[in-house]
Write an enzyme that holds these catalytic residues in place. Structure first.
Site: not given
Ligand code: PGA
Length: 253
Positions: A9-11, A98, A100, A170, A176, A216, A237-238
């Site tokens: 997930n590149w956000k 998600h 967010e 998640e 993050g 993470s 994510g990251g």
């Molecule tokens: P993260 O994000 O790996 O940066 O913790 C995961 C996500 O939000 O899908």
């Protein structure tokens, strides 16, 4: 059988040029280094979907996801993107719910249900996210919290519709933050999710549902997380923004 999946997930990251070089690197590394049946998914921002999809077209393992979809089919919804539009540019998966989007865009359970329906109607596989905030875990209410999220958005789907759904657990406190869930915490929640799914749908569908862990996840912890019996992969994510780290996570199966 249950699919093993690693999704990136590149956000809201990367320019167009950066996105194309990232996906080319991932595509080459996956071709050269990854054996076995892992489904690799990349979820770039909307404007890059078609170009990223073209670059990965020749690689059977690589699949394309959007990070969001409208609950509506078409019409006067400025700024929205429909499931039919996504399908027309080759999108196969979409991330729905998600934390967010729930938090910053106030997407509630009913809206998420409509998004699930819209995606499934176009043959796009939803990756439905759930997960508790820290205060719910600290108060020992995390199972009830996640159970309610599943119930409130998924329970209106038919068995046939649910067959298409991938779930991602998640925990919000792990996204993050560099603080990942332990493999034991992930396994017990994934087993709980599967049990809840077997109450909402038939047992076979629940058994066959891929449940991904996110929060993470990195090359250092992926192996232990993916070794858990109910962890079928990761939503990253990251670490998905670095081709080396993302590929090493894929190779952790
Ligand atoms: P993260 O994000 O790996 O940066 O913790 C995961 C996500 O939000 O899908």
């Amino acid at each position: 059988m249950r699919k093993r999946i690693v999704a990136g997930n590149w956000k809201m990251n990367k320019t167009y040029e950066e996105a194309l070089s990232l996906v080319s690197e991932i595509d080459n590394m996956v071709k050269d280094e990854v054996n076995g049946d892992v489904t690799v998914i990349v979820a770039p921002p909307f404007p890059y979907l078609q170009s990223v999809g073209k670059l990965t077209q020749g690689n059977d393992r690589m699949h394309l996801a959007a990070q969001n979809v409208s609950e509506h089919d078409s019409g006067a919804y400025t700024g929205e993107v429909s499931a039919a539009m996504l399908k027309s540019v080759g999108v196969q998966y979409v991330i729905i719910g998600h934390s967010e989007r729930r938090m910053y865009h106030h997407e509630d359970a009913q809206a998420l249900y409509k998004k699930l329906k819209a995606a499934i109607a176009q043959g796009i596989t939803p990756i439905f996210c759930c997960g508790e905030p820290l205060e719910e875990r600290d108060a020992d209410r995390h199972f009830d919290y996640v159970g309610k999220q599943l119930h409130d958005s998924l329970s209106y789907l038919s068995n046939e519709e649910f067959d298409r759904v991938v779930v991602a657990y998640e925990p919000i406190w792990a996204i993050g933050t560099g603080r990942t869930a332990s493999s034991q915490q992930a396994q017990e929640m994934h087993a709980y999710i599967r049990e809840q799914l077997s109450r909402l749908f038939d047992a076979e569908a629940a058994f066959n549902c891929s449940i991904l862990y996110g929060g993470s996840c990195n090359p250092g912890n992926a192996k232990e997380l993916f070794a858990q019996p109910d962890v079928d992969g990761g939503l990253i994510g990251g670490a998905s923004l670095k081709s080396r780290d993302f590929t090493d996570i894929i190779k952790s199966f």
